[in-house]
Design a protein around this motif. Structure first.
Motif, PDB file in Angstrom:
ATOM      1  N   LYS A  78       3.574   9.534   2.126  1.00 39.50           N
ATOM      2  CA  LYS A  78       4.112   8.917   0.694  1.00 39.50           C
ATOM      3  C   LYS A  78       5.457   8.019   0.910  1.00 39.50           C
ATOM      4  O   LYS A  78       5.456   6.984   0.328  1.00 39.50           O
ATOM      5  CB  LYS A  78       4.586  10.085  -0.183  1.00 39.50           C
ATOM      6  CG  LYS A  78       4.852   9.597  -1.613  1.00 39.50           C
ATOM      7  CD  LYS A  78       5.452  10.705  -2.569  1.00 39.50           C
ATOM      8  CE  LYS A  78       5.646  10.368  -3.940  1.00 39.50           C
ATOM      9  NZ  LYS A  78       5.966  11.255  -4.961  1.00 39.50           N
ATOM     10  N   GLY A  79       5.987   8.159   2.048  1.00 37.85           N
ATOM     11  CA  GLY A  79       7.070   7.279   2.613  1.00 37.85           C
ATOM     12  C   GLY A  79       6.589   6.267   3.054  1.00 37.85           C
ATOM     13  O   GLY A  79       7.010   4.972   2.775  1.00 37.85           O
ATOM     14  N   ALA A  80       5.621   6.239   3.950  1.00 37.32           N
ATOM     15  CA  ALA A  80       4.862   5.023   4.405  1.00 37.32           C
ATOM     16  C   ALA A  80       4.319   4.103   3.242  1.00 37.32           C
ATOM     17  O   ALA A  80       4.501   2.934   3.387  1.00 37.32           O
ATOM     18  CB  ALA A  80       3.905   5.495   5.433  1.00 37.32           C
ATOM     19  N   ALA A  81       3.902   4.754   2.248  1.00 39.19           N
ATOM     20  CA  ALA A  81       3.299   4.042   1.194  1.00 39.19           C
ATOM     21  C   ALA A  81       4.331   3.520   0.379  1.00 39.19           C
ATOM     22  O   ALA A  81       4.288   1.978   0.009  1.00 39.19           O
ATOM     23  CB  ALA A  81       2.488   4.955   0.132  1.00 39.19           C
ATOM     24  N   TYR A  82       5.417   4.177   0.245  1.00 35.69           N
ATOM     25  CA  TYR A  82       6.724   3.470  -0.428  1.00 35.69           C
ATOM     26  C   TYR A  82       7.155   2.213   0.276  1.00 35.69           C
ATOM     27  O   TYR A  82       7.503   1.454  -0.205  1.00 35.69           O
ATOM     28  CB  TYR A  82       7.775   4.650  -0.533  1.00 35.69           C
ATOM     29  CG  TYR A  82       9.068   3.857  -1.380  1.00 35.69           C
ATOM     30  CD1 TYR A  82       9.025   3.796  -2.651  1.00 35.69           C
ATOM     31  CD2 TYR A  82      10.374   4.105  -0.933  1.00 35.69           C
ATOM     32  CE1 TYR A  82      10.208   3.369  -3.549  1.00 35.69           C
ATOM     33  CE2 TYR A  82      11.260   3.901  -1.300  1.00 35.69           C
ATOM     34  CZ  TYR A  82      11.378   3.285  -2.706  1.00 35.69           C
ATOM     35  OH  TYR A  82      12.490   3.042  -3.530  1.00 35.69           O
ATOM     36  N   LEU A  83       7.065   2.479   1.686  1.00 39.73           N
ATOM     37  CA  LEU A  83       7.612   1.499   2.427  1.00 39.73           C
ATOM     38  C   LEU A  83       6.771   0.151   2.209  1.00 39.73           C
ATOM     39  O   LEU A  83       7.277  -1.077   1.946  1.00 39.73           O
ATOM     40  CB  LEU A  83       7.584   1.618   3.938  1.00 39.73           C
ATOM     41  CG  LEU A  83       8.130   0.407   4.842  1.00 39.73           C
ATOM     42  CD1 LEU A  83       9.692   0.225   4.619  1.00 39.73           C
ATOM     43  CD2 LEU A  83       8.079   0.996   6.371  1.00 39.73           C
ATOM     44  N   ARG A  84       5.546   0.297   2.260  1.00 41.48           N
ATOM     45  CA  ARG A  84       4.523  -1.040   2.049  1.00 41.48           C
ATOM     46  C   ARG A  84       4.906  -1.413   0.512  1.00 41.48           C
ATOM     47  O   ARG A  84       4.794  -2.779   0.397  1.00 41.48           O
ATOM     48  CB  ARG A  84       3.090  -0.172   1.900  1.00 41.48           C
ATOM     49  CG  ARG A  84       2.451  -0.139   3.374  1.00 41.48           C
ATOM     50  CD  ARG A  84       1.282  -0.087   3.530  1.00 41.48           C
ATOM     51  NE  ARG A  84       0.692   1.212   2.585  1.00 41.48           N
ATOM     52  CZ  ARG A  84       0.719   2.495   3.014  1.00 41.48           C
ATOM     53  NH1 ARG A  84       0.983   2.764   4.431  1.00 41.48           N
ATOM     54  NH2 ARG A  84       0.087   3.534   2.140  1.00 41.48           N
ATOM     55  N   GLU A  85       5.085  -0.693  -0.386  1.00 39.71           N
ATOM     56  CA  GLU A  85       5.435  -1.135  -1.866  1.00 39.71           C
ATOM     57  C   GLU A  85       6.698  -1.978  -1.637  1.00 39.71           C
ATOM     58  O   GLU A  85       6.878  -3.142  -2.185  1.00 39.71           O
ATOM     59  CB  GLU A  85       5.738   0.023  -2.790  1.00 39.71           C
ATOM     60  CG  GLU A  85       5.948  -0.359  -4.090  1.00 39.71           C
ATOM     61  CD  GLU A  85       5.984   0.751  -5.119  1.00 39.71           C
ATOM     62  OE1 GLU A  85       6.281   0.594  -6.447  1.00 39.71           O
ATOM     63  OE2 GLU A  85       5.874   1.871  -4.532  1.00 39.71           O
ATOM     64  N   ILE A  86       7.714  -1.591  -0.988  1.00 44.11           N
ATOM     65  CA  ILE A  86       8.878  -2.410  -0.960  1.00 44.11           C
ATOM     66  C   ILE A  86       8.478  -3.742  -0.226  1.00 44.11           C
ATOM     67  O   ILE A  86       9.217  -4.604  -0.588  1.00 44.11           O
ATOM     68  CB  ILE A  86       9.988  -1.573   0.033  1.00 44.11           C
ATOM     69  CG1 ILE A  86      10.678  -0.404  -0.843  1.00 44.11           C
ATOM     70  CG2 ILE A  86      11.251  -2.353   0.220  1.00 44.11           C
ATOM     71  CD1 ILE A  86      11.432   0.563   0.023  1.00 44.11           C
ATOM     72  N   ARG A  87       7.951  -3.535   1.070  1.00 45.41           N
ATOM     73  CA  ARG A  87       7.506  -4.714   1.703  1.00 45.41           C
ATOM     74  C   ARG A  87       6.794  -5.709   0.740  1.00 45.41           C
ATOM     75  O   ARG A  87       7.235  -7.185   0.794  1.00 45.41           O
ATOM     76  CB  ARG A  87       6.872  -4.423   2.913  1.00 45.41           C
ATOM     77  CG  ARG A  87       7.579  -4.014   4.066  1.00 45.41           C
ATOM     78  CD  ARG A  87       6.851  -3.921   5.328  1.00 45.41           C
ATOM     79  NE  ARG A  87       7.430  -3.406   6.217  1.00 45.41           N
ATOM     80  CZ  ARG A  87       7.369  -2.989   7.217  1.00 45.41           C
ATOM     81  NH1 ARG A  87       6.036  -2.388   7.476  1.00 45.41           N
ATOM     82  NH2 ARG A  87       8.001  -2.745   8.386  1.00 45.41           N
ATOM     83  N   SER A  88       5.866  -5.526  -0.007  1.00 48.02           N
ATOM     84  CA  SER A  88       5.332  -6.309  -0.904  1.00 48.02           C
ATOM     85  C   SER A  88       6.067  -6.847  -2.286  1.00 48.02           C
ATOM     86  O   SER A  88       6.118  -8.107  -2.285  1.00 48.02           O
ATOM     87  CB  SER A  88       4.303  -5.386  -1.911  1.00 48.02           C
ATOM     88  OG  SER A  88       3.503  -6.082  -2.849  1.00 48.02           O
ATOM     89  N   ILE A  89       7.003  -6.049  -2.547  1.00 43.77           N
ATOM     90  CA  ILE A  89       7.732  -6.625  -3.670  1.00 43.77           C
ATOM     91  C   ILE A  89       9.014  -7.598  -3.079  1.00 43.77           C
ATOM     92  O   ILE A  89       9.121  -8.755  -3.695  1.00 43.77           O
ATOM     93  CB  ILE A  89       8.772  -5.492  -4.225  1.00 43.77           C
ATOM     94  CG1 ILE A  89       7.877  -4.620  -5.187  1.00 43.77           C
ATOM     95  CG2 ILE A  89      10.179  -5.882  -5.094  1.00 43.77           C
ATOM     96  CD1 ILE A  89       8.428  -3.086  -5.412  1.00 43.77           C
ATOM     97  N   MET A  90       9.281  -7.415  -1.685  1.00 47.72           N
ATOM     98  CA  MET A  90      10.153  -8.207  -1.103  1.00 47.72           C
ATOM     99  C   MET A  90       9.477  -9.566  -0.744  1.00 47.72           C
ATOM    100  O   MET A  90       9.980 -10.623  -0.893  1.00 47.72           O
ATOM    101  CB  MET A  90      11.003  -7.794  -0.034  1.00 47.72           C
ATOM    102  CG  MET A  90      11.705  -6.672  -0.046  1.00 47.72           C
ATOM    103  SD  MET A  90      13.357  -7.086  -1.138  1.00 47.72           S
ATOM    104  CE  MET A  90      14.266  -5.839  -0.674  1.00 47.72           C
TER     105      MET A  90
END
Length: 114
Positions: A78-90
């Protein structure tokens, strides 16, 4: 940052986000003691941040089997998925930020030429 706050999902404080990003963006294994030293905050502050990350299943703690006094911080799916989401937003925000920065510099450059 505004997009991270407005979307549905985990809402992390600056300290929690710093701990999360340190764990996920640096490859070496992390301990509570090491995170406290690296971020220059107390071990109890790291523990509180990890409590929240654990509640959200973004990271978990495990006693180091080689040194039972030490606590290891582990990544989660779930943390890895959250990091992907942050990268996408940024990634989506980067072009707009670059455009805004260049527009702010343009009037100054014009004044220098005058």
């Amino acid at each position: 940052m505004v997009s991270l706050v407005r979307r549905d999902g985990p809402d992390l404080s600056a300290r929690q986000l710093a701990v999360f990003l340190t764990c996920y963006l640096q490859e070496e294994g992390h301990t509570v003691r090491g995170l406290a030293s690296e971020l220059n905050v107390s071990k109890p502050a790291i523990t509180r941040a990890l409590d929240r990350l654990g509640e959200l299943d973004l990271a978990r703690r495990k006693v180091d089997p080689l040194d039972r006094r030490s606590v290891l911080v582990q990544r989660t799916l779930k943390g890895a998925a959250y990091l992907r989401e942050i990268r996408s937003i940024m990634g989506e925000a980067a072009p707009a930020a670059r455009k805004e920065a260049s527009e702010e510099r343009a009037p100054r450059a014009g004044r220098r030429a005058a």
